[in-house]
Design an enzyme around this catalytic site. Sequence first.
Site, PDB file in Angstrom:
ATOM      1  N   SER A 186      84.859  -1.951 -57.676  1.00 28.14           N
ATOM      2  CA  SER A 186      84.114  -1.347 -59.154  1.00 28.14           C
ATOM      3  C   SER A 186      84.895  -1.901 -60.265  1.00 28.14           C
ATOM      4  O   SER A 186      84.815  -2.866 -60.940  1.00 28.14           O
ATOM      5  CB  SER A 186      85.305   0.751 -59.241  1.00 28.14           C
ATOM      6  OG  SER A 186      84.669   1.290 -58.883  1.00 28.14           O
ATOM      7  N   SER A 239      86.147   3.210 -62.382  1.00 32.17           N
ATOM      8  CA  SER A 239      86.115   3.401 -60.763  1.00 32.17           C
ATOM      9  C   SER A 239      83.857   4.429 -60.588  1.00 32.17           C
ATOM     10  O   SER A 239      84.478   5.395 -61.095  1.00 32.17           O
ATOM     11  CB  SER A 239      86.698   4.793 -60.201  1.00 32.17           C
ATOM     12  OG  SER A 239      86.553   5.816 -58.779  1.00 32.17           O
ATOM     13  N   SER A 281      83.285   5.864 -57.638  1.00 24.03           N
ATOM     14  CA  SER A 281      84.030   7.123 -57.216  1.00 24.03           C
ATOM     15  C   SER A 281      84.074   7.797 -58.049  1.00 24.03           C
ATOM     16  O   SER A 281      83.688   9.268 -58.524  1.00 24.03           O
ATOM     17  CB  SER A 281      84.368   7.675 -55.823  1.00 24.03           C
ATOM     18  OG  SER A 281      85.793   6.557 -56.227  1.00 24.03           O
ATOM     19  N   GLU A 321      83.393  -6.005 -46.988  1.00 26.91           N
ATOM     20  CA  GLU A 321      82.480  -4.952 -46.201  1.00 26.91           C
ATOM     21  C   GLU A 321      81.100  -5.012 -45.560  1.00 26.91           C
ATOM     22  O   GLU A 321      80.748  -3.539 -45.126  1.00 26.91           O
ATOM     23  CB  GLU A 321      82.769  -4.284 -47.856  1.00 26.91           C
ATOM     24  CG  GLU A 321      83.671  -3.780 -48.406  1.00 26.91           C
ATOM     25  CD  GLU A 321      83.781  -3.578 -49.699  1.00 26.91           C
ATOM     26  OE1 GLU A 321      83.829  -2.165 -49.884  1.00 26.91           O
ATOM     27  OE2 GLU A 321      84.773  -3.841 -51.055  1.00 26.91           O
ATOM     28  N   HIS A 367      94.811 -28.633 -54.363  1.00 29.19           N
ATOM     29  CA  HIS A 367      96.034 -28.739 -54.300  1.00 29.19           C
ATOM     30  C   HIS A 367      97.005 -28.044 -53.076  1.00 29.19           C
ATOM     31  O   HIS A 367      97.648 -27.563 -53.472  1.00 29.19           O
ATOM     32  CB  HIS A 367      96.367 -28.638 -55.978  1.00 29.19           C
ATOM     33  CG  HIS A 367      95.946 -28.875 -57.089  1.00 29.19           C
ATOM     34  ND1 HIS A 367      96.803 -30.077 -57.994  1.00 29.19           N
ATOM     35  CD2 HIS A 367      95.078 -29.338 -57.905  1.00 29.19           C
ATOM     36  CE1 HIS A 367      95.772 -30.611 -57.856  1.00 29.19           C
ATOM     37  NE2 HIS A 367      94.559 -30.413 -58.674  1.00 29.19           N
ATOM     38  N   LYS A 387      91.786   6.453 -47.847  1.00 27.81           N
ATOM     39  CA  LYS A 387      92.147   6.385 -48.831  1.00 27.81           C
ATOM     40  C   LYS A 387      91.901   9.120 -48.256  1.00 27.81           C
ATOM     41  O   LYS A 387      93.205   9.245 -49.124  1.00 27.81           O
ATOM     42  CB  LYS A 387      90.513   6.817 -49.973  1.00 27.81           C
ATOM     43  CG  LYS A 387      90.359   5.751 -50.545  1.00 27.81           C
ATOM     44  CD  LYS A 387      88.973   5.922 -51.663  1.00 27.81           C
ATOM     45  CE  LYS A 387      88.496   4.951 -52.324  1.00 27.81           C
ATOM     46  NZ  LYS A 387      87.599   4.588 -52.560  1.00 27.81           N
TER      47      LYS A 387
HETATM   48  O1  PA5 Z   1      83.552  -1.363 -51.922  1.00 22.60           O
HETATM   49  C1  PA5 Z   1      84.098  -0.224 -51.816  1.00 22.60           C
HETATM   50  O2  PA5 Z   1      82.963   1.172 -51.347  1.00 22.60           O
HETATM   51  C2  PA5 Z   1      85.670  -0.364 -52.717  1.00 22.60           C
HETATM   52  O3  PA5 Z   1      85.879  -1.455 -51.931  1.00 22.60           O
HETATM   53  C3  PA5 Z   1      85.509   0.780 -54.016  1.00 22.60           C
HETATM   54  O4  PA5 Z   1      84.954   0.638 -54.570  1.00 22.60           O
HETATM   55  C4  PA5 Z   1      87.529   1.384 -53.881  1.00 22.60           C
HETATM   56  O5  PA5 Z   1      87.715   1.324 -53.063  1.00 22.60           O
HETATM   57  C5  PA5 Z   1      87.235   1.780 -55.055  1.00 22.60           C
HETATM   58  O6  PA5 Z   1      86.369   3.385 -55.002  1.00 22.60           O
HETATM   59  P1  PA5 Z   1      85.795   3.207 -56.234  1.00 22.60           P
HETATM   60  O7  PA5 Z   1      84.876   1.852 -56.954  1.00 22.60           O
HETATM   61  O8  PA5 Z   1      84.699   4.679 -56.097  1.00 22.60           O
HETATM   62  O9  PA5 Z   1      86.537   3.419 -57.590  1.00 22.60           O
END
Ligand code: PA5
Length: 306
Positions: free
Chosen positions: A37, A75, A77, A197, A213, A301
């Site tokens: 996010s 966010s 979620s 990821e 640098h 989390k």
């Molecule tokens: O890609 C992902 O799943 C994570 O990097 C999430 O984006 C991160 O944990 C934050 O969660 P959210 O995007 O729901 O705020």
Amino acid sequence: MNFEDQIRDFSKQVKFSADFGKLAPFNNIIISGMGGSGISGNIFSEIYDKAPVQVVSDYNLPSYADENTLFIGISYSGNTEETISAAREAIKKNCQIRLITSGGILSELGQETVIVPKGFQPRAALGYLLKPFLNTFISSDESIYADISRLLLEMESDNSKEKEIAKLIFQKNSIPYVLGFPPFRWVAYRWKTQFNENSKILAFSSYFPELDHNDAIPMKLTYGKDNFSFLVFGGSTGQIEKRVRYTSEVTSTDFITVEPKGKTLLEKLFYLIHAGDYISYHLAKLREIDAEDVSVITELKDRLKS
Ligand code: PA5
């Protein structure tokens, strides 16, 4: 929707027309968001220069945040604790507030909120999360985004070039090291996080001119260099173009160049973002790994909640 279809949705997401509505004057922008996010705020911060922008990937706001601050919390979620904490602090400090989320606690804070579609991994919803920034602050001209969408669609129907690059990384059994340059420094970082990821592989990112640098020194040493695949964005000009060439020559390092398609900055930006999506996705497939799975993030989390 399976993960590949989520990735393929990007050409549709770029046409998302939501914006932040009417804004009162502000002196500075603070953006809060984590991971998939927060990166939308980082990417925006690199192409907007009309006011100071600080992206805060943390629980707390800087002490200068006040009623003259525009706070934007992102966010996907709506349940990420760092972003919720920062948003609550922004409310206390009387900042002007805008939020972007698909739901969760963030959508229940009673603030002006852009609601994005549910059903995606946050990192596969980047178009939805980034577009309110672009529509509000860069351009709301739909024809610009229709052109970008066409460019992305081409890649979605033929991403064999991206597959080839994934193969090079895979066959060398190497770690991706992504080299960007302004205004694509955060795109390079986005690639790094997509490798993390999607491909479940450690990855690095850096950018010109800064890397000349520091990173350039170990690039010249042969020790450990074969463990990496250096990926550089094409299309640099002037001193940066020279730096890319000279850095490769001086350090005797082969760069894999990824040429962005498109004429405008936004076209190149979206093209490069999507190329990273596909390269990391294909690398996951070659490694026989589930690109969508982020159970480690979920476990962390959950443990933090208890
Ligand atoms: O890609 C992902 O799943 C994570 O990097 C999430 O984006 C991160 O944990 C934050 O969660 P959210 O995007 O729901 O705020």
